[in-house]
Structure formats: C-alpha cells, structure tokens
Design a protein around this motif. Sequence first.
Motif, mmCIF file in Angstrom:
data_model
loop_
_atom_site.group_PDB
_atom_site.id
_atom_site.type_symbol
_atom_site.label_atom_id
_atom_site.label_comp_id
_atom_site.label_asym_id
_atom_site.label_seq_id
_atom_site.Cartn_x
_atom_site.Cartn_y
_atom_site.Cartn_z
ATOM 1 N N VAL A 25 1.287 -1.229 -0.090
ATOM 2 C CA VAL A 25 -0.407 0.104 -0.384
ATOM 3 C C VAL A 25 0.489 1.279 -0.386
ATOM 4 C CG1 VAL A 25 -1.716 1.322 1.645
ATOM 5 C CG2 VAL A 25 -1.462 -0.857 0.944
ATOM 6 N N VAL A 26 1.977 1.459 0.776
ATOM 7 C CA VAL A 26 2.947 2.131 0.699
ATOM 8 C C VAL A 26 3.639 2.923 -0.873
ATOM 9 C CG1 VAL A 26 5.162 3.816 1.774
ATOM 10 C CG2 VAL A 26 3.396 2.188 3.502
ATOM 11 N N LEU A 27 4.140 2.099 -1.160
ATOM 12 C CA LEU A 27 4.700 1.545 -1.927
ATOM 13 C C LEU A 27 3.286 2.175 -3.286
ATOM 14 C CD1 LEU A 27 6.635 -1.403 -2.526
ATOM 15 C CD2 LEU A 27 7.640 0.646 -2.446
ATOM 16 N N GLY A 28 2.554 2.014 -2.805
ATOM 17 C CA GLY A 28 0.877 1.902 -4.292
ATOM 18 C C GLY A 28 1.774 3.480 -4.521
ATOM 19 N N ILE A 29 1.325 4.299 -2.635
ATOM 20 C CA ILE A 29 1.141 5.494 -3.266
ATOM 21 C C ILE A 29 2.174 6.395 -4.177
ATOM 22 C CG2 ILE A 29 1.515 7.954 -1.747
ATOM 23 C CD1 ILE A 29 1.179 6.236 0.909
ATOM 24 N N VAL A 171 -3.843 -3.122 -4.231
ATOM 25 C CA VAL A 171 -4.552 -2.624 -6.054
ATOM 26 C C VAL A 171 -5.474 -1.824 -5.607
ATOM 27 C CG1 VAL A 171 -4.921 -3.096 -8.355
ATOM 28 C CG2 VAL A 171 -2.584 -3.722 -7.155
ATOM 29 N N LEU A 172 -6.541 -3.041 -4.685
ATOM 30 C CA LEU A 172 -8.369 -2.441 -4.747
ATOM 31 C C LEU A 172 -8.051 -1.706 -3.960
ATOM 32 C CD1 LEU A 172 -10.197 -5.617 -2.917
ATOM 33 C CD2 LEU A 172 -10.036 -4.517 -5.798
ATOM 34 N N VAL A 173 -6.858 -1.211 -2.450
ATOM 35 C CA VAL A 173 -6.737 -0.202 -1.907
ATOM 36 C C VAL A 173 -6.659 1.325 -2.831
ATOM 37 C CG1 VAL A 173 -5.427 1.385 0.108
ATOM 38 C CG2 VAL A 173 -6.157 -1.257 0.150
#
Length: 247
Positions: A25-29, A171-173
């Motif tokens: 999630v952090v990397l997805g930011i 990815v859903l987040v």
Amino acid sequence: MEYLLELATSPAAWAALATLIAMEVVLGIDNLIFISILTNKLPVEHQTKARRLGIGMALILRLALLSTVAFIVTLTQPVFEIAGHGFSWKDVILIAGGLFLLWKATTEIHHSVDPVAQADDKASAKVTMGLAAAIGQILLLDLVFSVDSIITAVGMTQHLPIMVIAVIVAVLVMLFASEPLARFINANPTVVMLALGFLIMIGMTLIAEGFGAHVPKGYIYTAMAFSAAIECLNLWARRARGKRAVE
C-alpha cells in the motif's frame, strides 16, 4: 490444500501478510500520485475510465509478474559493468523509470509555472494527451513499481499465495483511493506542485537505487508525510482566512 490450510493457521504467515500488505500500500502511493496527476489532464469524461483501466492493468501486470517470480528474482543478477560497478536488469529498470519520472514531473512543473505558455498548454493538453497515451505512461510506471515491489516481497516471504493476496489488496486500496485523491489534487493547485515534488524525489530515489545507493524508504515517506501535513495546515489556514473575509 494442506499447504493453504497450513498457511491459514500459521501466525507467522498472517504477520507476513499484514506486513506485506502495508508495504504494498505504501509503495502504491507513488504510483497513485502519478496516476492522479496524469489522468487529471484528460477530458473529464475519460478521467475515471483511465484511472480504472490503469489500476486494473497494474493488477494484471503484477499478478503476471508474480507468476514468473523465479525469473523476476534473476533480474537482480549483474549483467554488465561500468567503471567497475555491476548493473542488473532491475537497476536498468529503476534508472529508466526514475529518469521518466524526473522528465514527467519537470515538464508538469514547467507547464504550471510558465506564465506565457500556461494558457496554450492547458488548451492543448487535452488534445495532445489521449486516453491510450495516458494508459501507456501509467503502464510504464506500473512496470517499474511492480518489479521493485515484487522483488521486495520475495525478500519478505517465499509463499506465493501471501504475495498474491497482498498485491490484490493493495491494488484494491489504490482503486478506491484514486477518485478522492484525484479530486483533491485537482481542486488544490498547491497540492499538485507538492505532488510533483514528491515525484521528483521518488525519481531521484529510483535512480540512486539503480546505481547501488540504498535509500531507506522510511526516510522518504516520513519526509513526504511531513510535507503533506504542512500543506494540510496551509490549506486549513487559507480556508479559515477565506471564511473570515466572507464574514
């Protein structure tokens, strides 16, 4: 079946899953900021579609890369040397992705601060930036971030089901957060500039890691969180001044 049951009843597996989800999630930011800025340049009727397509394809890409995890791991092996320093395909991907982020963020900053060309750029942006071009650029950065996150995930756990669940949740987040984040960025020009600054910092970090200089992610995200908190205070102060002016 026994393998999955063993994972489901293992506290260590649940701990690894929670840690990996948080990391993804952090990397997805990083990816989400880029997607929000890029899709906001599209015509309004295409923005939501572009975000959903980009994030959906990111999920497909990451799951496809997970299916070749044995090959992905080999990307960390040096394939050539320059001045005595070995470079792997992962290094090349990180450097290329970092350079692309630097170019894209610098171009967007130029469009924002150039008082002469700004109007023309805004008028032509929606013509020059098509849906296919936006999706292509999103996928290019998806590839960079996906390779980096999967290699990191492999270093944290050897269980493929845990990696798959973590990627899907992350990815859903991103999918649910994309619309509010894009609206917030679009409604606050100073936040756009801050986000572009984040992209420059992320791009420099990718390049540094590609050249073998490890930059702890905690420092990067702490700096980003601190900057975002200061900007929130600025927004709060501006709204308070606006309310007092109206009264």
